[in-house]
Design a protein around this motif. Sequence first.
Motif, PDB file in Angstrom:
ATOM      1  N   ILE A 253     125.427 -80.738  29.936  1.00 19.70           N
ATOM      2  CA  ILE A 253     124.042 -80.645  29.480  1.00 19.70           C
ATOM      3  C   ILE A 253     123.161 -81.565  30.305  1.00 19.70           C
ATOM      4  O   ILE A 253     123.378 -82.787  30.360  1.00 19.70           O
ATOM      5  CB  ILE A 253     123.950 -81.014  27.987  1.00 19.70           C
ATOM      6  CG1 ILE A 253     124.839 -80.070  27.162  1.00 19.70           C
ATOM      7  CG2 ILE A 253     122.505 -80.968  27.514  1.00 19.70           C
ATOM      8  CD1 ILE A 253     124.980 -80.463  25.711  1.00 19.70           C
ATOM      9  N   ALA A 254     122.153 -80.962  30.947  1.00 26.28           N
ATOM     10  CA  ALA A 254     121.173 -81.738  31.703  1.00 26.28           C
ATOM     11  C   ALA A 254     120.161 -82.314  30.732  1.00 26.28           C
ATOM     12  O   ALA A 254     119.538 -81.579  29.961  1.00 26.28           O
ATOM     13  CB  ALA A 254     120.487 -80.858  32.732  1.00 26.28           C
ATOM     14  N   ALA A 255     120.015 -83.652  30.737  1.00 30.82           N
ATOM     15  CA  ALA A 255     119.098 -84.326  29.829  1.00 30.82           C
ATOM     16  C   ALA A 255     117.953 -84.924  30.622  1.00 30.82           C
ATOM     17  O   ALA A 255     118.160 -85.547  31.680  1.00 30.82           O
ATOM     18  CB  ALA A 255     119.829 -85.409  29.041  1.00 30.82           C
ATOM     19  N   SER A 256     116.728 -84.740  30.139  1.00 32.42           N
ATOM     20  CA  SER A 256     115.554 -85.324  30.791  1.00 32.42           C
ATOM     21  C   SER A 256     114.499 -85.617  29.747  1.00 32.42           C
ATOM     22  O   SER A 256     114.474 -84.990  28.684  1.00 32.42           O
ATOM     23  CB  SER A 256     115.000 -84.385  31.853  1.00 32.42           C
ATOM     24  OG  SER A 256     114.592 -83.157  31.279  1.00 32.42           O
ATOM     25  N   VAL A 257     113.626 -86.593  30.059  1.00 34.07           N
ATOM     26  CA  VAL A 257     112.558 -86.997  29.152  1.00 34.07           C
ATOM     27  C   VAL A 257     111.220 -86.713  29.814  1.00 34.07           C
ATOM     28  O   VAL A 257     111.001 -87.064  30.982  1.00 34.07           O
ATOM     29  CB  VAL A 257     112.675 -88.484  28.773  1.00 34.07           C
ATOM     30  CG1 VAL A 257     111.405 -88.974  28.076  1.00 34.07           C
ATOM     31  CG2 VAL A 257     113.887 -88.719  27.889  1.00 34.07           C
ATOM     32  N   GLY A 258     110.322 -86.064  29.082  1.00 36.14           N
ATOM     33  CA  GLY A 258     108.972 -85.789  29.567  1.00 36.14           C
ATOM     34  C   GLY A 258     107.942 -86.313  28.599  1.00 36.14           C
ATOM     35  O   GLY A 258     108.251 -86.733  27.488  1.00 36.14           O
ATOM     36  N   GLY A 296     106.422 -87.500  23.369  1.00 40.45           N
ATOM     37  CA  GLY A 296     107.189 -87.027  24.509  1.00 40.45           C
ATOM     38  C   GLY A 296     108.216 -86.004  24.062  1.00 40.45           C
ATOM     39  O   GLY A 296     108.190 -85.525  22.921  1.00 40.45           O
ATOM     40  N   ASN A 297     109.152 -85.709  24.941  1.00 38.46           N
ATOM     41  CA  ASN A 297     110.156 -84.686  24.645  1.00 38.46           C
ATOM     42  C   ASN A 297     111.448 -84.991  25.382  1.00 38.46           C
ATOM     43  O   ASN A 297     111.442 -85.318  26.572  1.00 38.46           O
ATOM     44  CB  ASN A 297     109.634 -83.308  25.055  1.00 38.46           C
ATOM     45  CG  ASN A 297     110.621 -82.208  24.742  1.00 38.46           C
ATOM     46  OD1 ASN A 297     110.846 -81.879  23.582  1.00 38.46           O
ATOM     47  ND2 ASN A 297     111.237 -81.641  25.784  1.00 38.46           N
ATOM     48  N   LEU A 298     112.550 -84.911  24.623  1.00 43.18           N
ATOM     49  CA  LEU A 298     113.869 -84.998  25.233  1.00 43.18           C
ATOM     50  C   LEU A 298     114.374 -83.569  25.397  1.00 43.18           C
ATOM     51  O   LEU A 298     114.567 -82.852  24.419  1.00 43.18           O
ATOM     52  CB  LEU A 298     114.826 -85.799  24.347  1.00 43.18           C
ATOM     53  CG  LEU A 298     116.323 -85.733  24.703  1.00 43.18           C
ATOM     54  CD1 LEU A 298     116.592 -86.312  26.090  1.00 43.18           C
ATOM     55  CD2 LEU A 298     117.166 -86.473  23.643  1.00 43.18           C
ATOM     56  N   LEU A 315     109.730 -86.531  20.661  1.00 44.44           N
ATOM     57  CA  LEU A 315     109.727 -87.994  20.633  1.00 44.44           C
ATOM     58  C   LEU A 315     108.353 -88.467  20.179  1.00 44.44           C
ATOM     59  O   LEU A 315     107.328 -87.936  20.633  1.00 44.44           O
ATOM     60  CB  LEU A 315     110.044 -88.555  22.019  1.00 44.44           C
ATOM     61  CG  LEU A 315     111.293 -88.021  22.733  1.00 44.44           C
ATOM     62  CD1 LEU A 315     111.373 -88.578  24.164  1.00 44.44           C
ATOM     63  CD2 LEU A 315     112.551 -88.392  21.945  1.00 44.44           C
ATOM     64  N   SER A 316     108.320 -89.478  19.319  1.00 41.93           N
ATOM     65  CA  SER A 316     107.030 -90.025  18.879  1.00 41.93           C
ATOM     66  C   SER A 316     107.164 -91.517  18.632  1.00 41.93           C
ATOM     67  O   SER A 316     108.241 -92.014  18.272  1.00 41.93           O
ATOM     68  CB  SER A 316     106.548 -89.325  17.609  1.00 41.93           C
ATOM     69  OG  SER A 316     107.448 -89.535  16.539  1.00 41.93           O
ATOM     70  N   GLY A 317     106.061 -92.221  18.841  1.00 41.74           N
ATOM     71  CA  GLY A 317     106.029 -93.657  18.601  1.00 41.74           C
ATOM     72  C   GLY A 317     104.616 -94.175  18.736  1.00 41.74           C
ATOM     73  O   GLY A 317     103.747 -93.518  19.322  1.00 41.74           O
ATOM     74  N   THR A 318     104.376 -95.365  18.218  1.00 43.62           N
ATOM     75  CA  THR A 318     103.038 -95.966  18.278  1.00 43.62           C
ATOM     76  C   THR A 318     103.164 -97.404  18.745  1.00 43.62           C
ATOM     77  O   THR A 318     103.908 -98.199  18.145  1.00 43.62           O
ATOM     78  CB  THR A 318     102.357 -95.929  16.896  1.00 43.62           C
ATOM     79  OG1 THR A 318     102.246 -94.572  16.444  1.00 43.62           O
ATOM     80  CG2 THR A 318     100.965 -96.554  16.967  1.00 43.62           C
ATOM     81  N   GLY A 319     102.425 -97.701  19.865  1.00 41.85           N
ATOM     82  CA  GLY A 319     102.390 -99.084  20.355  1.00 41.85           C
ATOM     83  C   GLY A 319     101.393 -99.890  19.544  1.00 41.85           C
ATOM     84  O   GLY A 319     100.299 -99.414  19.239  1.00 41.85           O
ATOM     85  N   VAL A 320     101.803-101.083  19.140  1.00 39.81           N
ATOM     86  CA  VAL A 320     100.896-101.975  18.391  1.00 39.81           C
ATOM     87  C   VAL A 320     100.868-103.324  19.096  1.00 39.81           C
ATOM     88  O   VAL A 320     101.844-103.735  19.739  1.00 39.81           O
ATOM     89  CB  VAL A 320     101.350-102.125  16.931  1.00 39.81           C
ATOM     90  CG1 VAL A 320     101.227-100.791  16.195  1.00 39.81           C
ATOM     91  CG2 VAL A 320     102.770-102.653  16.838  1.00 39.81           C
TER      92      VAL A 320
END
Length: 332
Positions: A253-258, A296-298, A315-320
């Motif tokens: 499986i090829a894995a990449s993050v965008g 983002g997306n994995l 993918l989700s997150g919040t910088g504080v």
Amino acid sequence: NFTVTPTTLDFGDVTISTTATLSTTVTNNGDAACNINATVASATNQFTLASATPVTVAANGGTADVSVNFAPAALGADTGTLNLTDANTLQSVDVGLTGHGVAQPQCNFTASPTTLAFGDVTTGTTASLTTTVTNNGDLTCSIDATVASATGQFTLTSATPVTVAPNSSADVSVNFSPAIAGADSGNLNLNSNDANNPQDVNVGLTGTGVEPQPDACDFSVAPPSLAFGNVSTGTSSTLSTTVTNNGTAACSIAASVGGSTAFTLNTTSPVTVAANGGTASVSVSYAPTAPGADSGNLSLVSSDVNNPQTVNVPLSGTGVEAAACDTGITFT
């Protein structure tokens, strides 16, 4: 001077088309021999005299038996009378006759289920199914079992004839061994040659031969998304999803993050996952450099020629902002 014992002949249940015989005993208590005429009265003629008449009984305690047959030709209760009359004194005694005609013992079977549906069976392999034969009768069944199959792909695997005792059951098994792809049908015939209750029961046979499926990777992921929540700028958080291979061939499986550059892949790509339940973990880090929400997306891609798959893990997150340091010290 004669007496008769018993004065009633009760034949009880007698199977139709068979004969039962009972006797009464005549005792001569007189001092002269008895010469007794015996007759049977029967509206149905199912009771008949079995002894010769007249019946001679010696004096002073002599005895003789008088016999009657009951041969029912029909079901149900019946009655009659045996009359015994001395030719000299005309003394007469009636003996009651009772009996009940009952059905002959029978094999009486059912089969369940009445259809054996094999469904899809891979060519070159064999599937087996069973029907259960239950004997609800009062005579042991001897059942001839045969399979009719134009292609010969359905075959009987049980010994025949099948013997089933009253109030018992037995299994009859059939194999389906497709040599070619496509639907097929046949018939299992169950035949009882019981003369009193001949039966012929058919059990339908269906199945479809299918070509063998090539080995393939077939994967799923859990959890299906990675939510990092609040993460302080200048720091990093890591989460993982688990890849499970439910297929029969190993996955590559090829894995990449965008998406946002704050997300990075930690796992080496491609990810190899063993067949038949193998698992592997794929991890992603989130390192926000500025406050605000990031997404983002994995992407997980299997290029298996027999079962290509692409699964996206959001993918989700919040910088504080990091909390400021407050020492409580004031400079003057």
